[in-house]
Design an enzyme around this catalytic site. Structure first.
Site, PDB file in Angstrom:
ATOM      1  N   GLY A 188     -22.088 -29.081  16.903  1.00  0.00           N
ATOM      2  CA  GLY A 188     -22.641 -28.070  16.425  1.00  0.00           C
ATOM      3  C   GLY A 188     -22.785 -26.270  16.298  1.00  0.00           C
ATOM      4  N   SER A 189     -23.563 -25.563  16.825  1.00  0.00           N
ATOM      5  CA  SER A 189     -23.599 -24.231  16.500  1.00  0.00           C
ATOM      6  C   SER A 189     -22.567 -23.681  17.328  1.00  0.00           C
ATOM      7  CB  SER A 189     -24.416 -23.181  16.353  1.00  0.00           C
ATOM      8  OG  SER A 189     -25.242 -23.803  17.249  1.00  0.00           O
ATOM      9  N   VAL A 192     -25.488 -22.998  20.520  1.00  0.00           N
ATOM     10  CA  VAL A 192     -26.437 -24.383  21.308  1.00  0.00           C
ATOM     11  C   VAL A 192     -24.753 -24.850  22.127  1.00  0.00           C
ATOM     12  CG1 VAL A 192     -27.171 -25.986  20.888  1.00  0.00           C
ATOM     13  CG2 VAL A 192     -27.800 -24.406  19.568  1.00  0.00           C
ATOM     14  N   GLY A 193     -23.605 -24.191  21.558  1.00  0.00           N
ATOM     15  CA  GLY A 193     -22.432 -25.317  22.219  1.00  0.00           C
ATOM     16  C   GLY A 193     -22.336 -24.056  23.469  1.00  0.00           C
ATOM     17  N   GLU A 210     -17.311 -29.397  19.604  1.00  0.00           N
ATOM     18  CA  GLU A 210     -16.887 -29.408  17.869  1.00  0.00           C
ATOM     19  C   GLU A 210     -17.625 -28.558  17.506  1.00  0.00           C
ATOM     20  OE1 GLU A 210     -14.468 -31.038  16.979  1.00  0.00           O
ATOM     21  OE2 GLU A 210     -13.363 -32.323  18.562  1.00  0.00           O
ATOM     22  N   CYS A 244     -18.297 -28.395   8.358  1.00  0.00           N
ATOM     23  CA  CYS A 244     -17.724 -27.228   9.408  1.00  0.00           C
ATOM     24  C   CYS A 244     -16.409 -26.651   9.358  1.00  0.00           C
ATOM     25  CB  CYS A 244     -17.627 -28.057  11.342  1.00  0.00           C
ATOM     26  SG  CYS A 244     -17.486 -29.510  11.307  1.00  0.00           S
TER      27      CYS A 244
END
Ligand code: NAD
Length: 467
Positions: A188-189, A192-193, A210, A244
């Site tokens: 994800g982003s 949020v990571g 990732e 991505c």
């Protein structure tokens, strides 16, 4: 008992029972996963069209095809991967033997994004199952149709004792992260990571992250501009730019940019016709909110072609911006849409400095025939991947690790790298009690013979003296 612990606890029990360890169980789950994808190909394609306006062929290429390829690769090699790897031990430890045993981690949580909602939740699962873990998968709530299809089908094909789908949003994910887990695999982003990594740190749970970022393209005048333009636009417009590994922006001299732009425009026409809005092959933006975000990024930009936006239709036209300012908003956040800014540089060296001055990207794409420039990109830039001549396709090579570096991620997967990510490499040493070759290490220290032998065995010079 909370709903979240109700999801995790049975998986822990299943893991402790040894259910997931045997080769046969792992193989059967991978075969079932393959069967689930192929039996229900149409259901998945429909869900992906509903969520992202994806053309079924694009779903086959970027989602189902990638997954089947990964499963087949794992099935062919699983036995070999599971075998303990013998390693040499130094003479000082002889007699004895050593090996690395690849043991499963336990209960793993896999959190997926909306942009390739099937591939990015199931590709990690392939690794988790191959490595003998139990797994909870939490698809993105934003790709609601794909999430619902997974929630319906996964329990019908995979072993319910060991694999669960939990649907839900940030709150539910937050609660899952409070459970005792053995690994968290997040796609994800970056924002949020950070939240996920901080939550996992509380329980010292290891994470794979990732993430995304701005993947640059460098192109010079030595390559066939028509082919390069087709490849750049294909990579950019796949899934309407919501990939991505999409090229985020291009670095080129003003002259190269001038020569490239007509080819970029022609490539768009060849792929999506003169009216991409009516093309079945062209995807939609995931939500109206994201469409508005892209419209805001376009404001005041020197648009070369494209630029049309329809919020209610979740449509953004394939757009190229020539001469984007490095300080504009579009050059500060990941675009994640079908908009390609070209930033002018005056040399390959300046392009490398531009890339180095920014967070490390997930991928860098270089189009040049100049061997010196190619070498310099390998040596002087850092990114998750570096690809010459084609964007995005490196993720289809299971032997290449797929992952980021720095701000674009932590850890990698695909092929054996997935197996490694979801395994613990346990060091196993086996030393016979007879002869008692460890006598040298026991006190009392000192003595010339001991000193000489220690020197021979360890390389540390100088006979120990008794105090
Ligand atoms: P996101 O970070 O918004 O959401 C990803 C997942 O996290 C979702 O399942 C969501 O429910 C969950 N989540 C959201 N907020 C949370 C919170 N506060 N706590 C816990 N969980 C939370 O990402 P997205 O918008 O779905 O995906 C787009 C981003 O993902 C882009 O940045 C893109 O580059 C990146 N991405 C990376 C890869 C890769 O392989 N490196 C692949 C695809 C997408």
């Amino acid at each position: 008992m909370t709903a979240e612990s109700a999801a995790v606890d049975p998986l822990r029990r299943a893991f402790e029972s040894g259910l997931t360890r045997p080769y046969r169980w792992r193989r059967s789950q991978l075969l079932e996963l393959r069967r689930m994808l192929l039996d229900n190909r149409q259901a998945f394609e429909n869900a992906l069209t509903q969520d992202l306006g994806k053309h079924p062929v694009e779903s086959d290429i970027t989602e189902i095809g990638v997954l089947v390829g990964e499963i087949d690769h794992a099935l062919r090699r699983l036995k070999r991967w599971m075998r303990p790897s013998p390693v040499h031990i130094p003479l000082a430890l002889a007699p004895g033997s050593a090996r690395i045993v690849h043991e499963p981690l336990g209960v793993v949580l896999i959190i997926g994004p909306w942009n390739c909602p099937l591939q990015l939740i199931l590709a990690p699962l392939i690794g988790a199952l191959a490595a003998g873990n139990t797994a909870i998968i939490k698809p993105s709530e934003i790709a609601a149709a794909t999430s619902a299809t997974l929630a319906d089908l996964v329990p019908r094909y995979l072993d319910r004792r060991a694999i669960r789908v939990v649907e839900g949003d940030a709150d539910i994910t937050g609660k899952l992260l409070e459970q005792r887990l053995d690994h968290v695999f997040f796609t994800g982003s970056e924002q949020v990571g950070r939240v996920v990594a901080a939550a996992a740190a509380k329980t010292l749970t290891p994470v794979t992250l990732e993430l995304g970022g701005k993947s640059p393209v460098y192109i010079d005048g030595t390559v066939d501009a028509a082919v390069a333009a087709r490849r750049i636009m294909w990579g950019k417009l796949l899934n309407a730019g919501q990939t991505c590994v999409a090229p985020d922006y291009v670095l080129a001299t003003p002259a190269t940019a001038r020569a490239l732009i007509p080819h970029l425009q022609r490539a768009v026409r060849q792929m999506y016709g003169t009216d991409p809005e009516s093309s079945d092959d062209y995807g939609s933006i995931i939500t109206e909110k994201h469409t508005r975000r892209l419209a805001a990024l376009l404001e005041g930009q020197p648009v070369s072609f494209g630029g049309a936006v329809s919020v209610p239709k979740r449509f953004v036209a394939p757009t190229v911006i020539d001469g984007a300012s490095p300080s504009s908003a579009i050059m500060h956040e990941e675009i994640f849409g079908p908009v390609l800014p070209i930033v002018h540089v005056h040399s390959a060296e300046e392009a490398r400095a531009f890339i180095r001055a920014r967070p490390k990207p997930l991928a860098t794409y270089v189009f040049t025939r100049d061997g010196g420039v190619r070498k310099a990109f390998v040596a002087e830039t850092s990114s998750g991947a570096l690809s010459f001549g084609a964007p995005a396709v490196h993720l289809g090579a299971p032997k290449l690790p797929f992952g980021g570096v720095g701000a674009s991620g932590v850890g990698s997967y695909h092929g054996k790298h997935s197996f490694t990510t979801f395994s613990h490499a346990k060091a196993v040493l086996d030393k016979p009690l007879h002869p008692d070759s460890m006598r040298l290490a026991y006190p009392p220290y000192g003595g010339r013979l001991k000193g000489l032998l220690l020197w021979l065995l360890t390389g540390v010079r100088g006979a120990p003296r008794s105090r």
